[in-house]
Write a protein that holds these residues in place. Structure first.
Motif, PDB file in Angstrom:
ATOM      1  N   GLY A   1      48.693  34.459  44.638  1.00 39.30           N
ATOM      2  CA  GLY A   1      47.860  35.618  44.380  1.00 39.30           C
ATOM      3  C   GLY A   1      48.610  36.794  43.788  1.00 39.30           C
ATOM      4  O   GLY A   1      48.233  37.949  43.992  1.00 39.30           O
TER       5      GLY A   1
ATOM      6  N   PRO B   1      46.463  39.498  40.905  1.00 37.19           N
ATOM      7  CA  PRO B   1      45.788  40.719  41.367  1.00 37.19           C
ATOM      8  C   PRO B   1      46.708  41.624  42.172  1.00 37.19           C
ATOM      9  O   PRO B   1      46.549  42.839  42.158  1.00 37.19           O
ATOM     10  CB  PRO B   1      44.629  40.204  42.218  1.00 37.19           C
ATOM     11  CG  PRO B   1      44.962  38.815  42.553  1.00 37.19           C
ATOM     12  CD  PRO B   1      45.868  38.300  41.487  1.00 37.19           C
TER      13      PRO B   1
ATOM     14  N   MET C   1      39.907  45.796  46.179  1.00 39.22           N
ATOM     15  CA  MET C   1      40.252  44.401  45.889  1.00 39.22           C
ATOM     16  C   MET C   1      40.504  43.645  47.186  1.00 39.22           C
ATOM     17  O   MET C   1      40.080  42.506  47.344  1.00 39.22           O
ATOM     18  CB  MET C   1      41.477  44.325  44.981  1.00 39.22           C
ATOM     19  CG  MET C   1      41.980  42.910  44.748  1.00 39.22           C
ATOM     20  SD  MET C   1      40.792  41.798  43.992  1.00 39.22           S
ATOM     21  CE  MET C   1      41.068  42.159  42.275  1.00 39.22           C
TER      22      MET C   1
ATOM     23  N   VAL D   1      38.597  40.325  48.460  1.00 38.02           N
ATOM     24  CA  VAL D   1      39.350  39.115  48.795  1.00 38.02           C
ATOM     25  C   VAL D   1      39.069  38.701  50.236  1.00 38.02           C
ATOM     26  O   VAL D   1      38.934  37.506  50.524  1.00 38.02           O
ATOM     27  CB  VAL D   1      40.856  39.323  48.531  1.00 38.02           C
ATOM     28  CG1 VAL D   1      41.690  38.214  49.129  1.00 38.02           C
ATOM     29  CG2 VAL D   1      41.114  39.422  47.037  1.00 38.02           C
TER      30      VAL D   1
ATOM     31  N   VAL E   1      32.681  34.308  44.197  1.00 38.40           N
ATOM     32  CA  VAL E   1      33.197  35.415  43.385  1.00 38.40           C
ATOM     33  C   VAL E   1      32.094  35.975  42.495  1.00 38.40           C
ATOM     34  O   VAL E   1      31.991  37.191  42.314  1.00 38.40           O
ATOM     35  CB  VAL E   1      34.421  34.966  42.558  1.00 38.40           C
ATOM     36  CG1 VAL E   1      34.808  36.021  41.545  1.00 38.40           C
ATOM     37  CG2 VAL E   1      35.591  34.687  43.483  1.00 38.40           C
TER      38      VAL E   1
ATOM     39  N   TYR F   1      40.294  41.914  36.857  1.00 36.01           N
ATOM     40  CA  TYR F   1      40.893  41.280  38.025  1.00 36.01           C
ATOM     41  C   TYR F   1      39.848  40.777  39.023  1.00 36.01           C
ATOM     42  O   TYR F   1      40.149  39.915  39.832  1.00 36.01           O
ATOM     43  CB  TYR F   1      41.875  42.228  38.715  1.00 36.01           C
ATOM     44  CG  TYR F   1      43.056  42.514  37.834  1.00 36.01           C
ATOM     45  CD1 TYR F   1      44.066  41.575  37.692  1.00 36.01           C
ATOM     46  CD2 TYR F   1      43.148  43.687  37.104  1.00 36.01           C
ATOM     47  CE1 TYR F   1      45.147  41.800  36.859  1.00 36.01           C
ATOM     48  CE2 TYR F   1      44.226  43.931  36.277  1.00 36.01           C
ATOM     49  CZ  TYR F   1      45.220  42.982  36.161  1.00 36.01           C
ATOM     50  OH  TYR F   1      46.280  43.216  35.331  1.00 36.01           O
TER      51      TYR F   1
ATOM     52  N   ILE G   1      39.624  36.619  40.820  1.00 42.34           N
ATOM     53  CA  ILE G   1      39.687  36.129  42.194  1.00 42.34           C
ATOM     54  C   ILE G   1      39.356  34.636  42.196  1.00 42.34           C
ATOM     55  O   ILE G   1      39.872  33.874  43.006  1.00 42.34           O
ATOM     56  CB  ILE G   1      38.720  36.905  43.126  1.00 42.34           C
ATOM     57  CG1 ILE G   1      39.133  38.364  43.248  1.00 42.34           C
ATOM     58  CG2 ILE G   1      38.688  36.279  44.515  1.00 42.34           C
ATOM     59  CD1 ILE G   1      38.151  39.212  44.033  1.00 42.34           C
ATOM     60  N   THR G   2      38.511  34.216  41.251  1.00 38.64           N
ATOM     61  CA  THR G   2      38.159  32.795  41.156  1.00 38.64           C
ATOM     62  C   THR G   2      39.406  31.957  40.942  1.00 38.64           C
ATOM     63  O   THR G   2      39.564  30.890  41.533  1.00 38.64           O
ATOM     64  CB  THR G   2      37.175  32.568  39.991  1.00 38.64           C
ATOM     65  OG1 THR G   2      36.018  33.376  40.190  1.00 38.64           O
ATOM     66  CG2 THR G   2      36.769  31.113  39.910  1.00 38.64           C
TER      67      THR G   2
ATOM     68  N   ASN H   1      42.412  33.011  41.618  1.00 37.93           N
ATOM     69  CA  ASN H   1      43.458  33.458  42.530  1.00 37.93           C
ATOM     70  C   ASN H   1      43.869  32.266  43.386  1.00 37.93           C
ATOM     71  O   ASN H   1      43.086  31.759  44.190  1.00 37.93           O
ATOM     72  CB  ASN H   1      42.933  34.597  43.400  1.00 37.93           C
ATOM     73  CG  ASN H   1      43.983  35.203  44.294  1.00 37.93           C
ATOM     74  OD1 ASN H   1      45.039  34.623  44.507  1.00 37.93           O
ATOM     75  ND2 ASN H   1      43.683  36.367  44.834  1.00 37.93           N
TER      76      ASN H   1
ATOM     77  N   VAL I   1      43.189  32.052  47.247  1.00 43.07           N
ATOM     78  CA  VAL I   1      41.898  31.642  47.799  1.00 43.07           C
ATOM     79  C   VAL I   1      41.850  30.122  47.931  1.00 43.07           C
ATOM     80  O   VAL I   1      41.481  29.581  48.975  1.00 43.07           O
ATOM     81  CB  VAL I   1      40.736  32.165  46.930  1.00 43.07           C
ATOM     82  CG1 VAL I   1      39.402  31.784  47.537  1.00 43.07           C
ATOM     83  CG2 VAL I   1      40.827  33.676  46.754  1.00 43.07           C
TER      84      VAL I   1
ATOM     85  N   ALA J   1      43.585  36.836  54.290  1.00 42.02           N
ATOM     86  CA  ALA J   1      43.031  37.885  53.428  1.00 42.02           C
ATOM     87  C   ALA J   1      43.428  39.273  53.924  1.00 42.02           C
ATOM     88  O   ALA J   1      43.704  40.172  53.116  1.00 42.02           O
ATOM     89  CB  ALA J   1      41.507  37.756  53.365  1.00 42.02           C
TER      90      ALA J   1
END
Length: 191
Positions: A24, A27, A41, A45, A85, A106, A110-111, A113, A116, A141
């Motif tokens: 990660g 981001p 953010m 997340v 997301v 950003y 997250i998709t 990232n 995740v 997270a």
């Protein structure tokens, strides 16, 4: 209960997803210029990882495993994460326009990232049940949020410092992140 607390502390501090597992980073480095944006953010997340941990645990336990389709876990997990997301992005675009604009590119990232997806795969690899998986996801997270907010606070403080031109911008951010990673190694003896 004791095991859940150990999972939470281990995921948030000892095995911090960004500072010890280096997942990660996109981001983490890109959205950490302002504390408010970093906290936003982090909130996104937290929502995505917690819900995706729950949903992917359910899908893995009740669909993929009984149907002997566990080899599809990565593809299924990515689809679940992408859907979540998109939900977060639509919500922020409608309800929190300033945060949506501040997160910019950003937010959809997250998709992709890897933190995740890493949490979902870790839940499967460590054979966590649904509750343990959700606790692991939430704590991971929270650990991500702690690190990104700390980095944003440091970046706000050093923005106006007299820094050598060779270290301005990305180099000082990477040095700061490296020092934070070393500091987080101090949590290794907690559990």
């Amino acid at each position: 209960m004791k095991e859940l607390i150990l999972i939470a502390i281990g995921s948030a501090l000892v095995n911090n997803v960004v500072l010890s597992r280096f997942l990660g980073l996109c981001p983490f480095l890109g959205v950490s210029k302002k504390v408010e944006t970093a906290a936003g953010m982090g909130g996104a997340v937290i929502f995505v990882i917690t819900i995706s941990s729950f949903v992917t645990s359910l899908i893995y336990k009740f669909i993929l495993t009984p149907a002997h389709l566990t080899y599809l876990q990565t593809i299924v997990f990515i689809l679940v994460i992408a859907a979540l997301v998109q939900f977060v992005e639509m919500f922020l675009k409608k309800k929190m326009v300033s945060l949506y604009n501040a997160l910019g590119v950003y937010l959809p990232l997250i998709t992709t990232n890897c933190a995740v997806l890493g949490v979902a795969l870790t839940n499967v690899q460590k054979s966590y049940g649904i509750l343990e998986g959700v606790v692991n996801g939430f704590a991971t997270a929270v650990g991500f949020t702690i690190s990104i907010v700390i980095l944003a606070g440091i970046r706000e403080k050093i923005e106006y410092n007299d820094i050598s031109p060779a270290f301005k911008g990305s180099p000082i951010v990477l040095i700061t992140a490296g020092l934070m990673a070393i500091a987080f190694c101090g949590f290794a003896g907690l559990i």
